[in-house]
Design a protein around this motif. Structure first.
Motif, PDB file in Angstrom:
ATOM      1  N   TYR A 252      12.856 -27.196 -17.398  1.00 29.23           N
ATOM      2  CA  TYR A 252      12.234 -26.019 -18.003  1.00 29.23           C
ATOM      3  C   TYR A 252      13.332 -25.255 -18.740  1.00 29.23           C
ATOM      4  N   GLN A 253      13.033 -24.783 -19.938  1.00 31.60           N
ATOM      5  CA  GLN A 253      14.007 -24.012 -20.727  1.00 31.60           C
ATOM      6  C   GLN A 253      13.571 -22.550 -20.778  1.00 31.60           C
TER       7      GLN A 253
ATOM      8  N   ASP B 170      19.409 -20.800 -25.209  1.00 32.28           N
ATOM      9  CA  ASP B 170      18.490 -21.197 -24.151  1.00 32.28           C
ATOM     10  C   ASP B 170      19.274 -21.671 -22.942  1.00 32.28           C
ATOM     11  N   VAL B 171      18.641 -21.572 -21.783  1.00 30.96           N
ATOM     12  CA  VAL B 171      19.192 -22.086 -20.533  1.00 30.96           C
ATOM     13  C   VAL B 171      18.130 -22.995 -19.918  1.00 30.96           C
ATOM     14  N   GLY B 172      18.525 -24.232 -19.639  1.00 33.33           N
ATOM     15  CA  GLY B 172      17.607 -25.195 -19.057  1.00 33.33           C
ATOM     16  C   GLY B 172      17.863 -25.364 -17.572  1.00 33.33           C
ATOM     17  N   VAL B 173      16.779 -25.557 -16.832  1.00 32.72           N
ATOM     18  CA  VAL B 173      16.854 -25.805 -15.392  1.00 32.72           C
ATOM     19  C   VAL B 173      16.098 -27.094 -15.106  1.00 32.72           C
TER      20      VAL B 173
ATOM     21  N   ARG C 273      22.220 -14.957 -14.566  1.00 29.25           N
ATOM     22  CA  ARG C 273      20.870 -14.526 -14.173  1.00 29.25           C
ATOM     23  C   ARG C 273      20.014 -15.694 -13.707  1.00 29.25           C
ATOM     24  N   VAL C 274      20.133 -16.835 -14.378  1.00 33.13           N
ATOM     25  CA  VAL C 274      19.354 -18.010 -13.971  1.00 33.13           C
ATOM     26  C   VAL C 274      19.822 -18.492 -12.604  1.00 33.13           C
TER      27      VAL C 274
END
Length: 173
Positions: free
Chosen positions: A55-56, A68-71, A102-103
């Protein structure tokens, strides 16, 4: 600000993913077309951020999409991999560090994960420094382990446990 992607993000997403310096250590080729960006945004908008898989999160600053930050949540829902991308014009301002922090906080403190991992091309010194600054420990160095863009590259492996995060941040999570 971290938020879900919207259809309106596709042009900015395509633009920064098309930057040669941004794409250099990533798995996609530049240029990154608007059609690719629109498909990506559609797919991520339909994804469940709590379900296993990738999920981005969109990273916004001053009303502008800057990265963007992907998990990548594992099937066991107790660990995840992360990755991040930031537009060149917005690098060096602390946005990546804040977004990744934060993520990671969300993953440990809200979702209750046990471990978060990341890896980067060994030549990407800025990314490795960012992970180290956020408390990740380098756990490995795989020599010539990835064939990318016509060459063999080394990978650096990083990891962070929830207990380490709580100690570093003083969180009880």
């Amino acid at each position: 600000m971290l938020r879900p992607f919207t259809a309106a993000d596709a042009p900015a997403f395509a633009a920064y993913r098309s930057e040669p310096d941004v794409a250099r250590y990533q798995g996609w080729e530049a240029p990154f077309s608007l059609a690719q960006a629109e498909e990506f945004v559609r797919d991520v908008a339909a994804a469940d951020p709590t379900a296993p898989g990738w999920y981005q999160f969109a990273v916004e600053a001053g009303g502008v999409l800057v990265g963007d930050v992907g998990v990548g949540l594992h099937e066991n829902r107790r660990q995840a991999d992360i990755g991040y991308t930031l537009a060149t014009a917005h690098q060096g301002r602390g946005y990546a560090a804040e977004a990744v922090r934060r993520v990671v906080a969300y993953l440990f403190e809200v979702r209750g994960l046990h471990r978060v991992a990341a890896e980067c091309d060994a030549r990407n010194v800025r990314s490795a420094r960012l992970l180290t600054r956020l408390g990740f420990r380098q756990e490995g160095h795989r020599v010539q382990s990835t064939w990318a863009k016509g060459e063999w590259t080394d990978d650096l492996l990083f990891g962070l446990l929830a207990t380490e995060w709580r100690t570093a941040t003083g969180s009880r999570g």
